[in-house]
Design an enzyme around this catalytic site. Sequence first.
Site, PDB file in Angstrom:
ATOM      1  CG  MET A 134       0.691 -16.589  -4.142  1.00  0.00           C
ATOM      2  SD  MET A 134       1.543 -15.473  -3.112  1.00  0.00           S
ATOM      3  CE  MET A 134       0.192 -15.139  -2.002  1.00  0.00           C
ATOM      4  CG  ASP A 175       4.449 -13.646  -8.698  1.00  0.00           C
ATOM      5  OD1 ASP A 175       4.010 -14.855  -8.228  1.00  0.00           O
ATOM      6  OD2 ASP A 175       3.818 -12.741  -8.217  1.00  0.00           O
ATOM      7  CE  LYS A 209      -3.311  -2.498   2.923  1.00  0.00           C
ATOM      8  NZ  LYS A 209      -4.087  -2.563   4.001  1.00  0.00           N
ATOM      9  N   GLY A 253       6.564  -3.223  -9.589  1.00  0.00           N
ATOM     10  CA  GLY A 253       6.012  -2.202  -9.142  1.00  0.00           C
ATOM     11  C   GLY A 253       6.902  -1.073  -8.471  1.00  0.00           C
TER      12      GLY A 253
END
Length: 363
Positions: free
Chosen positions: A184, A142, A76, A119
């Site tokens: 995932m 990932d 966040k 990100g």
Amino acid sequence: MKKLLIATGGGDCPGLNAVIRGIYKRAKKEKDWEVYGSKEAFNGVYSDPPEIIKLTKNKTAGIHVKGGTILKTTNKADPLHFPITDENGNVKFVDRTNILADRIKELGFDAVINIGGDGSQKISQALYKHGINVVGVPKTIDNDLSATDMTFGFQTAVQIASDSFDKLVTTAESHNRIMIMEVMGRDAGWIAIHTAIAGGADICLIPEIPFDIHKLVKKIQSRYEKGRGFVNIVIAEGAKPKEGTIVSRKGEEGSHHVRLGGVAFQLSQQLKDAGIKEEIRETVLGHVQRGGTPTAFDRVLASLFGVKSFEMVLKGDFGKMASFKNNSFISVPLEDATKEYNYVKKDSFIVKGAKGLGITFGD
């Protein structure tokens, strides 16, 4: 003394502490550097007063074997999509990178090492454009950053998933059941395909290859007709049928991402609706894949990423990310690190090899 700031952002990942320790130990060989850590990614910089801790020998000793991150982390409060609540209670996301950059300068930091995935490295690139001396370190279970052959944390996640899958195989065989294990993989199916090969799965479903439910039914029926009497399926959380969408729900407050999870249960119902009569059981691994002790491979990779990233700082090699390519540690421009997502390519050898082993993707 020169001041270095470390931040760990995004989802937690086995090996984060090993990177922090690697940076600190290499920095201590230089007499004019002090190392600090920002709590919960860059939230520690935003906080008033700042939540920034000075790293010491005692704080970093032995942490390379521990999961998680001593600096804590969050997905966040991304400065590129920072949540702002208006007077009506509505949340909108704004770019506050300039404010973050100014704050880092005010606090007197000479350089920043930002440890994170796609990100986080976009944040690194934005900070660099705002005049911050930043170096990135690739982190994600990932394995979805294309500018490096491997991200730390991935091998540990695959090992955890493979261990779990092995246990499901024996219970599937004992009860003549169909077992669906969800791992995932929001947009990339690297964990799923590696686990499927390692565990000997019959079916592997990944985001890059939308599946045809009827082809899965055919595969399952052939297993029972041949007397095997059980089927094991690995499915990535972002997998979807050819004429469907991913299973998601609204993300938590403060996050601009949707929340994935539950595709195993959707697949189970789809198979039943398509005529499968055998018993089906679902297992969702979730955050188990993020936790626990990193494997030896990830400890080594993460530790060397730590050393490499600090040496990039010493050389003034900013605006770049540490990368593991062709068994060597190099630096690559942050723009290259984030411009292309590392998908599992349909025509890659790993997919062809999996099919050669008899694994069905439903395409």
